[in-house]
Design an enzyme around this catalytic site. Sequence first.
Site, PDB file in Angstrom:
ATOM      1  N   GLU A 124      -9.850  27.405  -3.059  1.00 25.94           N
ATOM      2  CA  GLU A 124     -10.860  26.989  -4.036  1.00 25.94           C
ATOM      3  C   GLU A 124     -12.253  27.002  -3.430  1.00 25.94           C
ATOM      4  OE1 GLU A 124      -9.935  23.492  -6.368  1.00 25.94           O
ATOM      5  OE2 GLU A 124     -12.007  22.803  -6.255  1.00 25.94           O
ATOM      6  N   GLU A 128     -19.306  20.595  -7.558  1.00 26.04           N
ATOM      7  CA  GLU A 128     -18.795  19.400  -8.230  1.00 26.04           C
ATOM      8  C   GLU A 128     -19.942  18.427  -8.508  1.00 26.04           C
ATOM      9  OE1 GLU A 128     -15.414  17.477  -6.512  1.00 26.04           O
ATOM     10  OE2 GLU A 128     -14.475  19.362  -5.915  1.00 26.04           O
TER      11      GLU A 128
END
Length: 210
Positions: A124, A128
Site C-alpha cells: 500500500e 491519510e
Amino acid sequence: MYCIPFNCEVQNSYSADSCWDTAHCVKSNVNFGSANAFAQIADYKGDPSKTAFVSQFEPSNAKVVGGELQMELVKQGDGKGFGATVTNTRAIQYGTVTAVMRSGSVSGGVVSSFIIRNDKLGDEIDFEFVGADKSTVESNYYWHDQLDYTKMVKSQVLSDTTKNDHTYQIQWTPDQIVWVVDGNAFRTVKRSETWDAGSGTFKYPDSEAY
C-alpha cells in the site's frame, strides 16, 4: 465475496471464467461529471472503458453530485459509522496518480484516505487524513501488510483540507515513491532505503494494485 471485481479468486469462484481479466492502467483524466466516470458495483459489467471508478460496497455511500464524487460516512443503528470506498477499474504497477479532493475527516476518529493498494498481498501507498487535523495530510507505505506506523511523514501545512481543494499526487516508480501536494514534493522513499537485512528483502511496495 470471492468474485468481487479486482480481488477475484478464480479457485473459489463458480467457474474458471467467473473472473474478469485484469484491466491495466492507461493514461486518463477522469471528470466525474461524465457518464463513464462512476457506477455502483452492481451496475459494473467488467468494461473499464465504460466505467472508470466503482463504489465497492452495498449499501453504497458514494454518489456523484453536481459533477463531483461525494463519499459519506453514515451512522448506523448500532452507533458505528459505515463509510464509502471507491476503486478504479484498472490496475496499476508504477505510474503517477493524482486526485483533486477535499477530506471528509472533520472530527476525531474519522479517517479519509487516497490509496494505491494490493489487497491480496497487502502492499500500500497512501495519503491519510486523520481525525480532526485539517491542516496536514499523512503519507504512509506498507509492504505485505506489515503496518509500521513509525514511518508516517506529514505534509507541509495546508489550508483547511475539509473545505479547500488540494491536489494530491503519488509518483511511483520501481526505484522510488514521491508524495506531492499542490505541486510540492514533501517526501521521497527510495527502494534502496527499504532493504531489510534480517529477511533479505526490499520491503518496498511493488505489486500491481488498485
